[in-house]
Write a protein that holds these residues in place. Structure first.
Motif, mmCIF file in Angstrom:
data_model
loop_
_atom_site.group_PDB
_atom_site.id
_atom_site.type_symbol
_atom_site.label_atom_id
_atom_site.label_comp_id
_atom_site.label_asym_id
_atom_site.label_seq_id
_atom_site.Cartn_x
_atom_site.Cartn_y
_atom_site.Cartn_z
ATOM 1 N N ILE A 40 0.789 -1.158 -0.070
ATOM 2 C CA ILE A 40 -0.019 0.101 -0.019
ATOM 3 C C ILE A 40 0.976 1.292 0.103
ATOM 4 O O ILE A 40 0.810 2.030 -0.883
ATOM 5 C CB ILE A 40 -0.890 0.093 1.176
ATOM 6 C CG1 ILE A 40 -2.043 -1.070 1.073
ATOM 7 C CG2 ILE A 40 -1.689 1.396 1.473
ATOM 8 C CD1 ILE A 40 -2.912 -1.372 2.455
ATOM 9 N N SER A 41 1.950 1.187 0.792
ATOM 10 C CA SER A 41 2.787 2.267 0.872
ATOM 11 C C SER A 41 3.508 2.488 -0.545
ATOM 12 O O SER A 41 3.593 3.575 -0.934
ATOM 13 C CB SER A 41 3.783 2.238 2.155
ATOM 14 O OG SER A 41 3.208 2.188 3.316
ATOM 15 N N GLY B 154 2.457 2.227 -3.188
ATOM 16 C CA GLY B 154 1.358 2.868 -4.119
ATOM 17 C C GLY B 154 1.663 4.538 -3.933
ATOM 18 O O GLY B 154 1.409 5.061 -5.213
ATOM 19 N N HIS C 73 -4.101 -0.304 7.260
ATOM 20 C CA HIS C 73 -4.502 0.623 6.258
ATOM 21 C C HIS C 73 -4.062 2.162 6.726
ATOM 22 O O HIS C 73 -3.320 2.711 5.987
ATOM 23 C CB HIS C 73 -6.025 0.439 6.106
ATOM 24 C CG HIS C 73 -6.307 -0.601 5.272
ATOM 25 N ND1 HIS C 73 -6.131 -0.973 3.865
ATOM 26 C CD2 HIS C 73 -7.110 -1.761 5.734
ATOM 27 C CE1 HIS C 73 -6.424 -2.204 3.704
ATOM 28 N NE2 HIS C 73 -7.235 -2.737 4.634
ATOM 29 N N CYS D 273 -0.947 3.809 4.997
ATOM 30 C CA CYS D 273 -1.292 5.128 4.324
ATOM 31 C C CYS D 273 -0.358 6.291 4.662
ATOM 32 O O CYS D 273 0.550 6.800 4.200
ATOM 33 C CB CYS D 273 -2.646 5.531 4.424
ATOM 34 S SG CYS D 273 -3.048 7.201 4.042
ATOM 35 N N ASN E 279 -10.117 1.702 -8.496
ATOM 36 C CA ASN E 279 -9.705 1.738 -7.096
ATOM 37 C C ASN E 279 -11.064 2.235 -6.146
ATOM 38 O O ASN E 279 -11.326 1.428 -5.010
ATOM 39 C CB ASN E 279 -9.057 3.372 -7.036
ATOM 40 C CG ASN E 279 -7.745 3.029 -7.868
ATOM 41 O OD1 ASN E 279 -6.741 2.332 -7.432
ATOM 42 N ND2 ASN E 279 -7.420 3.684 -8.988
ATOM 43 N N ASP F 29 0.867 11.781 -3.782
ATOM 44 C CA ASP F 29 0.521 10.562 -3.654
ATOM 45 C C ASP F 29 -0.175 9.511 -4.997
ATOM 46 O O ASP F 29 -1.278 9.802 -5.376
ATOM 47 C CB ASP F 29 -0.659 10.452 -2.436
ATOM 48 C CG ASP F 29 -1.490 9.318 -2.327
ATOM 49 O OD1 ASP F 29 -1.139 8.151 -2.803
ATOM 50 O OD2 ASP F 29 -2.402 9.472 -1.694
ATOM 51 N N CYS G 100 -0.885 6.754 -6.429
ATOM 52 C CA CYS G 100 -2.078 5.949 -6.473
ATOM 53 C C CYS G 100 -3.107 6.428 -5.554
ATOM 54 O O CYS G 100 -4.221 5.749 -5.325
ATOM 55 C CB CYS G 100 -1.575 4.341 -6.160
ATOM 56 S SG CYS G 100 -0.745 3.792 -7.233
ATOM 57 N N ILE H 46 -3.397 6.661 -2.247
ATOM 58 C CA ILE H 46 -3.839 5.700 -1.113
ATOM 59 C C ILE H 46 -4.326 6.461 -0.032
ATOM 60 O O ILE H 46 -4.897 5.651 1.078
ATOM 61 C CB ILE H 46 -2.147 4.959 -0.684
ATOM 62 C CG1 ILE H 46 -1.315 6.072 -0.136
ATOM 63 C CG2 ILE H 46 -1.551 4.154 -1.664
ATOM 64 C CD1 ILE H 46 -0.034 5.431 0.711
ATOM 65 N N HIS I 27 -7.109 4.260 1.431
ATOM 66 C CA HIS I 27 -6.647 3.537 2.590
ATOM 67 C C HIS I 27 -6.631 4.348 4.075
ATOM 68 O O HIS I 27 -7.181 4.209 4.903
ATOM 69 C CB HIS I 27 -5.208 2.801 2.398
ATOM 70 C CG HIS I 27 -5.222 1.944 1.461
ATOM 71 N ND1 HIS I 27 -5.659 0.750 1.597
ATOM 72 C CD2 HIS I 27 -4.962 1.857 0.170
ATOM 73 C CE1 HIS I 27 -5.426 -0.186 0.535
ATOM 74 N NE2 HIS I 27 -4.986 0.925 -0.326
#
Lengths: 476, 476, 476
Positions: free
Chosen positions: A133-134, A136, A181, A185, A280, A332, A334, A336, A340
């Motif tokens: 996730i990070s 992203g 999450h 994030c 997304n 940022d 993507c 996130i 998230h």
């Protein structure tokens, strides 16, 4: 500053060092847990009651999410499909082996050894989700060497936070809305803040999708969507808790999906659908039900949470992400923070509400299993009484609902704080020279790190005009 | 007539209305079933015996079929990949949440509530398969608004038919050949009959595939193929019945696949293989073994059924589909009448044969479990005797094999009738104005409902000549 | 010699003959095993203890590997994607139905019948993996008729070898490193030796990948990677053995993956990653831990085995494959000798070491379950003693560790010998006329056996210049 981006020396050297460290630590510290140890097999163990049969199906589902779901989803850039998919593969693989050690030391260490079973792998996969996730947030502007360094540092930051929160604050967080999450994030935002590239705020010529990359990315979304109930329920208590976690996650995803379609059409000038929304925003519901997934929140609450999460996520992509990039140096990639962060905050809040509303009327005595810290402490006569109704109920801390809610709040605040600090430090390390950080012009381009097949070049060539138009489609 | 196809107002408005309705009904009527209710957890329940562990693996497999299998399979048009995959996602998602309510009302309603567990989701997925099969008849010529209306109407038509047939006719139909495939097929044909577009009978310039869309579609086929045994066995009796359903489905698919290759080469003038055959005809065996999948038909019978279904399906695509389109105004875009109608009829007939041939010699006393309506009624002394052999055997209706066969026939006839009528009514509703129905020229084109990435446009442009040739490849 | 490559007559004729044979044999010999037979259901059988619930999850995982994993992986050639994916589908499907019969005759035959359950399908899938690995050696230069003949012959060669080795030599080989990987590899090399085409040694214009085919192929790798633990553990003893097989396979794959990235960058002149390495070499660890996957080798040993297998595999691709092609007439198209042969040899050696090191101190009495041939023979008083500790322990042969090691060595040698001879014979049959063998110029080209969509042709045309450059990228 060293500006070469050849991986020829640095990647193998880094991998070699990592493998020597890992081999040494595995050799010294990693052994089997009771369920994987042949010596524990005796006339009292039934092979079919081995924990592998409870954990492996969920492990396999989450593997599909991590390697195929994330892999395809992150391949949405037209000229960055190899990188999206393959760096995901590399980062995820390394993270799991590293997390087995680091998390193992905090959670599965006794008698001088880390005890390994499929359950450690499930936990390591959750750490892996955090790192991906990070990732992203910095997709397209980092080298594999930087990503490995991110994993090297983020895993311990995460493992310590997880351990401290679970051991000292003792919270409910079935789907990991707080620990996975929110942590992922704010860590990712910390990293991308440090790696700020002013020129990217004007949009990058290669920051576009293609017809095929969009389809590939939707496939990733679908794999994540389909197996998300397994993710949110993998670490809940077995039985009705896990059953509810599956139901709520499915319902939340479901309502968030049709909401995403509606919002996508509503806010498009020509009334058309935007693939980035479908890739997304549809997934927001899975995060939003996370923290309360195993509680008796009722199906309609899961439905409403899905809509709320989706709406927050959608407007986040539309208004908040550009704002953060333009004014706060937070690029940022993507989004996130939308998928998230905002959803994680809603989810955590919903979890607190569910905790405050929980009572024995709704849950029966098993309330003290789900909210294990509300169970009476050892010695309390009520504990014995409850243990007659629920055999094996463990003594708790005798917390009230309000107390538990306060601890949840403390967990949210401290997780965000720890993640942000960890992200800033990690970003600083990733900016060191010798990290093969891509030059601005070569961001979002496979060419930098891959030998490309002949047609990849020609595609780029024949479409040069596209670059000049500086299209910003799907720049989310 | 309103001819705008912008989704800007209508899609969000429709979704908003639907969500208000669904939230209201979920809030009023949907609660947890016993296996998902924390209150039911007590000292007599073993968490590992929760129904979730029996149902969830099959649910997850069918989810892959619905969202990824169907999604990829329906993305076979060159310029309609986004739509095929994404409209499938939207329609499936909405259908499941709607079916939870509608089917729930007919099948899981007691004490004033619909009781929700993973088993409802499995049932809702079957309803979903019905709607997606019908969708195949009108692929490329409907808007997402029309598809949602189709789902809104088809779900109750299906749920009522399913309920009436199961409650009053009481049939055997493990793989859903009658209730799923025949219903879906004739409903879809009813819809497409009303939505007849004369100009499409001449072939449409965009009704072509591309190299990548063909590969994507084969991937969809493979996902359906791999998990079809889970589909046909998801709702059978546990134990040997489910075991047989898996075996037969696998064998039937297997024989139908190699038959499809042989027929594809045999009827191609240059002796080459046609991708459309491999994408569709290979799957015929899965439908054909459906109705008798859990019976003791013997492995060789499953093998022969696969060949029969495949052959019927292949010739259906070749001769029947063009005939229906040219002379009966039935434009069956994906050939669902071949893959689900003809095979469903063969399957239902095979089911009747298997019922007529069933006897205690082959099945032992468990014959009265599989053919539960042949079990002796309450009070019959034979029932007590059987219950000693099979504990928990439920009293039945004391039907003879011939009686059961007649009920199966009645179910086939009434399902086809109900589906056709439902389809015609639904088609009529879908023709109403404000449905954003695509103009003839924009059928099979993502452009109408999607913001496309830059390369999608250029691809179309550089290949304009292809359009003029009006190729009709893979128009099935 | 007949040089037509039309499938019009030969493929249907061959399929027809095969189906008549299979139907006859299924009708005469195939019945249900006890777990799939309704008659066996009685008051003593618990439906949830049916073997289907132990075998089906692993079966389904391996199905994904066979049909989707292999299918995508083999679609890596730019102009041969249809063929790679679709011939894999045909070959795998036929192989499983054929292996049910042939293996069934050797392993599941009693009372005059082959007894069929999901466990046979799992075994048949392993046979299928064997044929698909061998297929890798001749990818791009064989017709579907030739591939079917390969399956027709290789299945009995494999089944006899498997049966003889398991019955007479009695070896440990959980992940099939000897019986699957070594057999498949040397069989495939035998076939390709006979099918030697001198002109291909100069490189073929169409032997290239494209951006999309490379991504598709990586997806195949990821599916194989994710489900490989299920493959290696599908046939182990239930309980801790299966648990360890999953852990070791995961760890081995994991270490081999990051090693592959390091080596790929290290040996690339410009320090870039090569997709062919990521598609193939990453998987080496799964094979390398195979033979000892269920033993108490310790996690670190699995990690080291992954690195060793990966390294051997990588250098095999780089140096050994070209050498074999240039000097020994062995054109190993997908480099199966690297991914399955070298790794299989390392794995078998590691298995022998693990056998020699095994002792009761590490394993406890369950050592005699895993190494069942070391258990005391019937009548030995030690057997009774052990049976008190491990109920149901079967009498063995009383072998020492050294004896068992010698039998493993004998199994390796005889498997390689049998495979090579079988491969040479099969290759000779595949060279017979009327096999529709592709002419040299049409190798690696879908055009020969498929009706192609319009864009496939134009792609080839506009890139003619690429052909002349005779690029040999990803020719592995």
């Amino acid at each position: 500053m060293n500006t070469s981006t050849s991986l020829r020396v640095r990647l193998p050297a880094l991998v070699l060092v990592l493998q020597v460290v890992i081999i040494t630590l595995y050799a010294l510290f990693v052994t089997y847990d009771d369920n994987a140890d042949a010596k524990m097999q005796n006339n009292e163990t039934n092979p079919m009651e081995n924990s592998v049969y409870r954990d492996y199906p969920f492990f396999a589902d989450v593997q599909v999410m991590i390697f195929i779901g994330f892999g395809c989803l992150l391949a949405f850039f037209r000229f960055y499909g190899f990188s999206g998919m393959v760096f995901n593969f590399l980062t995820a693989t390394f993270t799991i082996q590293w997390a087995i050690l680091v998390q193992g030391f905090f959670q599965f260490y006794y008698d001088g050894k880390i005890h390994l079973g499929v359950i450690n792998l499930v936990n390591a996969e959750f750490a892996c989700a955090v790192i991906l996730i990070s990732f992203g947030a910095v997709l397209g502007k980092t080298s594999p060497v930087q990503l490995l360094f991110m994993a090297i540092l983020e895993v311990p930051f995460f493992a310590v936070t997880e351990w401290a929160v679970l051991k000292y604050l003792r919270i409910n967080d079935a789907g990991g809305s707080i620990l996975i999450h929110l942590f992922a994030c704010y860590f990712g935002l910390g990293v991308t803040f440090v790696l700020y590239r002013p020129v990217l705020n004007k949009g990058h010529a290669k920051e576009i999708t293609s017809y095929h990359s969009d389809i590939l990315s939707v496939m990733g979304t679908l794999f994540l969507w389909v197996f998300w109930p397994s993710f949110n329920s993998a670490l809940t208590i077995k039985g009705d808790d896990q059953h509810r976690a599956i139901l709520h996650t499915f319902i939340g995803l479901s309502s968030s999906t049709i909401t995403a379609f509606a919002l996508s059409a509503l806010f498009n000038k020509r009334g058309k659908l935007t693939m980035a929304d479908i890739q997304n925003v549809t997934l927001a519901g899975g995060v939003t039900v996370g923290a309360s997934a195993d509680m008796m929140i009722s199906p309609v609450a899961a439905y409403v949470l899905g809509i709320m999460g989706c709406t927050a996520c959608f407007f986040g992509y539309r208004y908040l992400s550009p704002f953060l990039a333009q004014t706060m140096r937070i690029q940022d990639q993507c989004g996130i923070h939308n998928l998230h962060g905002l959803t994680g905050l809603i989810s955590s809040t919903a979890g607190i509400c569910a905790i405050l509303l929980a009572n024995e009327e709704t849950y029966g005595p098993s309330m003290y299993q789900i909210f294990s810290h509300r169970a009476p402490p050892l010695g309390d006569p009520k504990l014995l009484e409850l243990q007659k109704l629920i055999p094996g109920l463990k003594p708790g801390l005798g917390r009230s609902a309000e107390e538990q809610a306060m601890y949840q709040l403390a967990a949210i605040a401290s997780t965000i704080a720890a993640a942000t600090i960890g992200g800033l430090i990690t970003g600083w390390v990733m900016r060191l020279p010798f990290m093969a950080s891509p030059p601005d012009g070569d961001c979002f381009d496979d060419e930098l790190f891959f030998d490309l097949p002949p047609d990849a070049g020609t595609t780029v060539l024949s479409d040069t005009k596209i670059f000049d138009e500086k299209l910003k489609m799907n720049s989310v």
